[in-house]
Design a protein around this motif. Structure first.
Motif, PDB file in Angstrom:
ATOM      1  N   THR A 149       0.851  -1.189   0.000  1.00  0.00           N
ATOM      2  CA  THR A 149       0.000   0.000   0.000  1.00  0.00           C
ATOM      3  C   THR A 149       0.883   1.234   0.000  1.00  0.00           C
ATOM      4  OG1 THR A 149      -1.760  -1.122   1.199  1.00  0.00           O
ATOM      5  CG2 THR A 149      -1.791   1.291   1.209  1.00  0.00           C
ATOM      6  N   ASP A 194      -4.820  -3.188 -11.557  1.00  0.00           N
ATOM      7  CA  ASP A 194      -4.701  -3.953 -10.317  1.00  0.00           C
ATOM      8  C   ASP A 194      -4.551  -3.101  -9.065  1.00  0.00           C
ATOM      9  OD1 ASP A 194      -4.807  -6.608 -11.452  1.00  0.00           O
ATOM     10  OD2 ASP A 194      -2.846  -6.181 -12.314  1.00  0.00           O
ATOM     11  N   TRP A 195      -4.385  -1.822  -9.218  1.00  0.00           N
ATOM     12  CA  TRP A 195      -4.243  -0.940  -8.056  1.00  0.00           C
ATOM     13  C   TRP A 195      -5.616  -0.556  -7.540  1.00  0.00           C
ATOM     14  CZ3 TRP A 195       0.514   0.338  -5.981  1.00  0.00           C
ATOM     15  CH2 TRP A 195       1.632   0.016  -6.743  1.00  0.00           C
ATOM     16  N   LYS A 196      -5.793  -0.611  -6.238  1.00  0.00           N
ATOM     17  CA  LYS A 196      -7.059  -0.248  -5.605  1.00  0.00           C
ATOM     18  C   LYS A 196      -6.871   1.041  -4.820  1.00  0.00           C
ATOM     19  CE  LYS A 196      -8.388  -5.108  -5.168  1.00  0.00           C
ATOM     20  NZ  LYS A 196      -8.798  -6.184  -4.222  1.00  0.00           N
ATOM     21  N   ASP A 227      -8.284   4.276  -2.329  1.00  0.00           N
ATOM     22  CA  ASP A 227      -9.261   4.592  -1.298  1.00  0.00           C
ATOM     23  C   ASP A 227     -10.083   5.800  -1.729  1.00  0.00           C
ATOM     24  OD1 ASP A 227      -7.458   6.664  -1.090  1.00  0.00           O
ATOM     25  OD2 ASP A 227      -7.363   6.638   1.093  1.00  0.00           O
ATOM     26  N   TYR A 286      -3.110   3.807  -2.384  1.00  0.00           N
ATOM     27  CA  TYR A 286      -3.270   2.831  -3.467  1.00  0.00           C
ATOM     28  C   TYR A 286      -2.625   1.518  -3.040  1.00  0.00           C
ATOM     29  CZ  TYR A 286      -4.674   6.795  -6.320  1.00  0.00           C
ATOM     30  OH  TYR A 286      -5.343   7.886  -6.816  1.00  0.00           O
ATOM     31  N   THR A 287      -3.337   0.429  -3.239  1.00  0.00           N
ATOM     32  CA  THR A 287      -2.888  -0.884  -2.787  1.00  0.00           C
ATOM     33  C   THR A 287      -2.761  -1.831  -3.965  1.00  0.00           C
ATOM     34  OG1 THR A 287      -3.948  -0.588  -0.628  1.00  0.00           O
ATOM     35  CG2 THR A 287      -3.406  -2.848  -1.285  1.00  0.00           C
TER      36      THR A 287
END
Length: 390
Positions: A143, A162-164, A166, A172-173
């Protein structure tokens, strides 16, 4: 081109681990490694080797719980190996690393790139340690907490989907599962606008303040004649400038740039406060003597004067116009003094009357007039005109 390599490989530990990288706007990153509860050995002791995806900065500082021991086994070539010894627990273990790595090396023009090479190619000498499952932990949910909020259009990712993110748009995770698939990318990275574009602001601020101080010093030389108020102003401005200089020296991403740029003008700024404080103290304890010496009632160069206190003479500097000025340390006492004037080719020395002086007083001595020696008398004329020589 320098980049910060974040290396990742297929996960070998049983439990998922998380790595949070907080990217500060002062050029340093903070890392928090969270190990989920794991099974220890038969004695209930947890022993792990942690392969970190970055090389620790020389200023790094590791913080861990009191019942957890952490030490650095290896730190080079873009990775770090840590050893961990802890009692088996049902609670996660958090390891914090301040000043983990420097972000300046990954700056390219106006952007910062954090690059991850999933092949872990730089770990060669100790590469076999990665196969010690479940002892070795080398894969994490990574993260990244950006220093500022950015629009999606300002950011670049690899792999793209593929990045998540918030809700705030700063965190970014990238899950560790990305590296398990057969289509695992050879390289992943995140690029964002540099938060250090204002890291040159100290040059503008300090240049402005130095200009103000030098302008002040140019109009009011640091000497007692400018008075206590202006002396105090110069001291205050110089001290404020040094405090600001110290602040930027502490917070600038590259302190040596500031030192190399500002060391020359800061030298007189370092002297000014001490000299000014001394003058303020001297003004309260010294008295001023002024006077004038003439030769045949006219100003003349090369005159000499002595200040005599308790029978002890002290040379005074006499200007070309015959004026002189000096300061005498009085403290809480009254000082009695006398001025004695002299010069070459005069009829004798001339001394003033006795004067008294107290601290912060100004005593003007009467003008001392020296008399030139009279010219020798000319021989009487015989009335005969001499015959010129042939």
């Amino acid at each position: 081109m320098a980049v910060i390599a974040l290396l990742a490989i297929p996960e070998t530990a049983r439990a998922a681990s998380r790595l949070l990288l907080e990217l500060g706007d002062k050029g340093m990153a903070k890392a928090t490694l969270t190990l989920e509860p794991q099974t220890g050995n038969q004695a209930g002791v947890l022993v792990r080797i942690l392969a970190l995806p970055f090389e620790l900065d020389s200023k790094h500082r590791i913080s861990n719980p009191d019942n957890v021991a952490v030490s650095v086994l290896s730190n080079s070539n873009g990775y770090a190996l840590l050893s961990l010894l802890a009692p088996q627990s049902k609670q996660p273990i958090d390891i914090k690393i301040d000043n983990a790595f420097n972000l300046i090396g990954g700056k390219i023009k106006d952007r910062v790139i954090l690059k991850c090479e999933v092949s872990y190619q730089f770990l060669r000498q100790h590469r076999s340690v990665l196969d010690l499952a479940p002892t070795t932990i080398s894969s994490y949910d990574i993260t990244i907490l950006l220093p500022n909020k950015y629009d999606q259009a300002q950011l670049s990712f690899q792999p793209m989907g593929d990045w998540k993110a918030d809700e705030q748009g700063r965190k970014y995770t990238l899950p560790a599962s990305v590296f398990k698939s057969s289509a695992s990318p050879n390289e992943v990275f995140i690029a964002f606008p540099s938060p250090f574009e204002n890291d040159q602001q100290w040059k503008i601020i300090i240049s402005f303040l130095i200009g103000i101080v030098l302008l002040t010093l140019g109009n009011f030389t640091v000497k007692r004649e400018i008075g206590e108020i202006r002396l105090g102003l110069i001291i205050a401005v110089a001290i404020i400038l040094w405090l600001i200089f110290a602040y930027f020296l502490y917070t600038a991403p590259k302190p040596m740039d500031l030192i190399e740029w500002a060391i020359a003008p800061m030298i007189p700024m370092a002297v000014a406060p001490f000299w000014g404080i001394w003058l303020l103290y001297a003004i309260k304890n010294q008295g001023e003597i002024q006077g004038k010496i003439t030769l045949d009632s006219q100003p003349a160069p090369y005159l000499r004067a002595d200040l005599i206190i308790n029978g002890v003479p002290k040379k005074l500097k006499v200007n070309d116009d015959g004026t002189y000025k000096d300061w005498v340390w009085c403290g809480n006492k009254t000082i009695d003094f006398q001025i004695r004037a002299d010069a070459d080719g005069v009829q004798g020395t001339v001394s003033s009357s006795q004067h008294s002086l107290n601290a912060k007083d100004e005593e003007r001595v009467e003008t001392l007039n020296l008399q030139s020696l009279p010219l020798p008398p000319s021989s009487p004329s015989s009335g005969v005109t001499p015959t010129p020589s042939p």
